[in-house]
Write an enzyme that holds these catalytic residues in place. Structure first.
Site, PDB file in Angstrom:
ATOM      1  N   GLU A   2       0.837  -1.202   0.000  1.00 24.19           N
ATOM      2  CA  GLU A   2       0.000   0.000   0.000  1.00 24.19           C
ATOM      3  C   GLU A   2       0.871   1.250   0.000  1.00 24.19           C
ATOM      4  O   GLU A   2       1.690   1.457   0.898  1.00 24.19           O
ATOM      5  CB  GLU A   2      -0.910   0.002   1.230  1.00 24.19           C
ATOM      6  CG  GLU A   2      -1.785   1.240   1.290  1.00 24.19           C
ATOM      7  CD  GLU A   2      -2.718   1.244   2.491  1.00 24.19           C
ATOM      8  OE1 GLU A   2      -2.652   0.310   3.311  1.00 24.19           O
ATOM      9  OE2 GLU A   2      -3.504   2.188   2.602  1.00 24.19           O
ATOM     10  N   HIS A  51       0.821   4.726   0.721  1.00 29.28           N
ATOM     11  CA  HIS A  51      -0.038   5.579   1.559  1.00 29.28           C
ATOM     12  C   HIS A  51       0.728   6.845   1.929  1.00 29.28           C
ATOM     13  O   HIS A  51       1.952   6.863   1.950  1.00 29.28           O
ATOM     14  CB  HIS A  51      -0.395   4.768   2.826  1.00 29.28           C
ATOM     15  CG  HIS A  51      -1.419   5.382   3.708  1.00 29.28           C
ATOM     16  ND1 HIS A  51      -1.141   6.420   4.564  1.00 29.28           N
ATOM     17  CD2 HIS A  51      -2.734   5.081   3.896  1.00 29.28           C
ATOM     18  CE1 HIS A  51      -2.241   6.744   5.221  1.00 29.28           C
ATOM     19  NE2 HIS A  51      -3.228   5.950   4.848  1.00 29.28           N
ATOM     20  N   ASP A  54      -2.945   4.427  -2.468  1.00 32.47           N
ATOM     21  CA  ASP A  54      -3.927   5.005  -1.557  1.00 32.47           C
ATOM     22  C   ASP A  54      -3.782   6.512  -1.758  1.00 32.47           C
ATOM     23  O   ASP A  54      -2.702   7.059  -1.550  1.00 32.47           O
ATOM     24  CB  ASP A  54      -3.615   4.611  -0.113  1.00 32.47           C
ATOM     25  CG  ASP A  54      -4.576   5.237   0.888  1.00 32.47           C
ATOM     26  OD1 ASP A  54      -5.227   4.479   1.624  1.00 32.47           O
ATOM     27  OD2 ASP A  54      -4.670   6.482   0.950  1.00 32.47           O
ATOM     28  N   HIS A  96      -6.949   1.757  -3.200  1.00 32.62           N
ATOM     29  CA  HIS A  96      -7.703   2.278  -2.065  1.00 32.62           C
ATOM     30  C   HIS A  96      -8.215   3.664  -2.438  1.00 32.62           C
ATOM     31  O   HIS A  96      -7.432   4.606  -2.524  1.00 32.62           O
ATOM     32  CB  HIS A  96      -6.814   2.405  -0.828  1.00 32.62           C
ATOM     33  CG  HIS A  96      -6.630   1.128  -0.094  1.00 32.62           C
ATOM     34  ND1 HIS A  96      -5.871   1.019   1.040  1.00 32.62           N
ATOM     35  CD2 HIS A  96      -7.146  -0.109  -0.317  1.00 32.62           C
ATOM     36  CE1 HIS A  96      -5.908  -0.232   1.477  1.00 32.62           C
ATOM     37  NE2 HIS A  96      -6.667  -0.933   0.662  1.00 32.62           N
ATOM     38  N   GLU A 154     -12.780   3.992   0.430  1.00 34.71           N
ATOM     39  CA  GLU A 154     -12.213   3.905   1.773  1.00 34.71           C
ATOM     40  C   GLU A 154     -12.445   5.233   2.505  1.00 34.71           C
ATOM     41  O   GLU A 154     -11.635   6.161   2.428  1.00 34.71           O
ATOM     42  CB  GLU A 154     -10.717   3.577   1.702  1.00 34.71           C
ATOM     43  CG  GLU A 154     -10.145   3.253   3.068  1.00 34.71           C
ATOM     44  CD  GLU A 154      -8.629   3.021   3.035  1.00 34.71           C
ATOM     45  OE1 GLU A 154      -8.194   1.931   3.411  1.00 34.71           O
ATOM     46  OE2 GLU A 154      -7.903   3.929   2.609  1.00 34.71           O
TER      47      GLU A 154
END
Lengths: 126, 332
Positions: B146, B148, B178, B267, B303
């Site tokens: 991920e 992020h 993300d 995400h 999300e």
């Protein structure tokens, strides 16, 4: 208070022959290993509680709070409460008390992060 | 309408963290609610949020989960696993062999539950990927790290992964963007939450001044703290205002273009979609066409992370977000 900030559990405070039992919630969105959870302080009616003999109970298992730092493979399921057992202490059922809890977490995938949490609530002893 | 061969929408049950923590739903109940509201069929689940016996789900847990999938028609897309390397705060990380085994346990659970994708994290050092890629391949699972906030393309950790991905050439490895790392502004709802917590307007102004500056998030948070304390703001108000440094960053939204080819799942981070179908902080109109036109065929799961600071209706927010994503995909 947001749900993720809650640390005093819905089950509240219970007094029995073995001592006091305080419900705690995990202030995070996911389950964490108990080794990353620190129960720093408890006070009842403004008086600090000695946690030297305290125990923690989750999902039917129990261990000494002092050894919690070793519990790397035991997980606190985030939807459930854990219980802090304070042996040898009792309070009369039905009485109200101001309980403060300080519980800190260090999420194990975020190096160096420590989240501090404090909550005070008036609880009626069950 | 989504093109059947183009990107799909879905939802991560993480969006419903408030409803989960307050025990409004158990897992079957939440899955039924998602299906009833038409927010599936594609779902992501965080293993350590929803399964009590994680990281090692039992046969019984897997069987019951599959029963609920059959009842609801939901489609398990991604299981978020965790790269918990720092099991003892303040001490050394766990040994590499333990961390590899910890990931294998979770990958086995993902396979058992029927998820084709597992979300991992950068706390897993890239030098352990050669041990895990063949294992994931054997299980038929793709493991995506991920990306992020504060990371995005160009961050040293991302580049180290990219180099290892090139070296291994494994079909079992990829990216899970993300969008938190490419927020164009701080969501107004987050600022409102800080105001409600007691932060004064002068503190909000200071936050808005420091947040977009170049530099590391934790350094900028430190700068805000220092200046706000000097100006007499309360530590609790500063903490409320500082959330913006830890969950979002203002990297270039177009930087995702570098990562489309190896993106296995997305995400769709968001904070609030308004009545006009616009996200408060993340410029979806810039980002989603990069994936749509770049040939991404996977799923974007909605999300909603507003639950980190407020208690709006998560189901309504997810509905709005999915409608926005479908609209942008259809414009291609």
């Amino acid at each position: 208070m947001l749900p993720v900030e809650r640390i005093i559990g819905e089950e509240g405070l219970e007094s029995s022959a073995e001592g006091l039992r305080l419900a705690m919630r995990l202030p995070w969105y996911r389950s964490l290993p108990f080794s990353t959870v620190e129960v720093e302080a408890v006070s009842i009616d403004g008086e600090a509680v000695d946690l030297a003999g305290a125990e923690v109970e989750h999902d039917g298992k129990r261990w000494a709070l002092a050894e919690q730092g070793e519990e790397t493979d035991r997980f606190w399921f985030v939807r459930d409460s854990s219980f802090l057992i304070l042996p040898g202490r009792n309070l009369p059922a039905g009485t109200e008390h101001e309980v403060s809890l300080t519980l800190n977490i260090s999420p194990p995938y975020i190096p160096g992060m420590k989240r501090f949490n404090h909550q005070t609530a008036k609880l009626s002893v069950n | 309408m989504t093109n059947a061969t183009g990107p799909q929408v879905g939802v991560t049950l993480y969006s419903f963290t408030n409803e989960w923590l307050t025990r409004q739903f158990d897992l079957p109940g939440l899955m039924h609610e998602v299906a009833r509201r038409g927010l599936g069929p594609n779902i992501e689940i965080i293993g350590f949020q929803s399964f009590k016996d994680f990281p090692d789900v039992s046969d019984d847990t897997a069987a019951r989960f599959k029963d609920v999938l059959a009842e609801t028609g939901l489609n398990p897309i991604s299981l978020a696993i965790n790269s918990d390397r720092f099991m003892k705060p303040g001490q050394q990380p766990i040994p590499d062999d333990m961390l590899v085994e910890y990931h294998k346990r979770q990958l086995r659970s993902a396979a058992k539950l029927g998820f084709p994708i597992a979300r991992s994290q950068f706390a897993l050092p890239p030098h352990l990927l050669p041990d895990l890629a063949p294992y994931a391949e054997d299980l038929g699972i793709v493991m995506g790290v991920e990306v992020h906030a504060p990371m995005c393309w160009g961050h040293p950790a991302v580049q180290a992964y990219a180099e290892m991905y090139d070296k291994l050439g494994s079909p079992a490895l990829g990216w899970i963007p993300d969008f938190s790392g490419t927020s164009s502004r701080i969501p107004e709802s987050m600022l409102d939450a800080a105001r409600k917590a007691g932060a004064q307007e002068s503190l909000i102004d200071l936050l808005k001044e420091i947040w977009p500056e170049p530099g590391m998030s934790h350094e900028k948070a430190g700068k805000l703290r220092e200046r706000a304390l000097a100006a007499g703001h309360a530590p609790a108000h500063i903490q409320a205002a500082s959330l913006a440094f830890f969950i979002l960053a203002n990297n270039d939204p177009k930087s995702w273009a570098h990562m489309v080819d190896r993106t296995v799942h997305i995400h769709g981070k968001f904070y609030g979609v308004d009545d006009n179908g616009q996200e408060e902080a993340i410029d979806y109109e810039t980002i989603l066409p990069l994936f749509r036109d770049g040939g991404f065929k996977g799923t974007i799961v909605s999300e909603w992370e507003g639950h980190a600071y407020d208690a709006r209706d998560a189901f309504e927010q997810v509905r709005r977000h999915q409608a926005m994503c479908r609209r942008i995909f259809a414009e291609g």
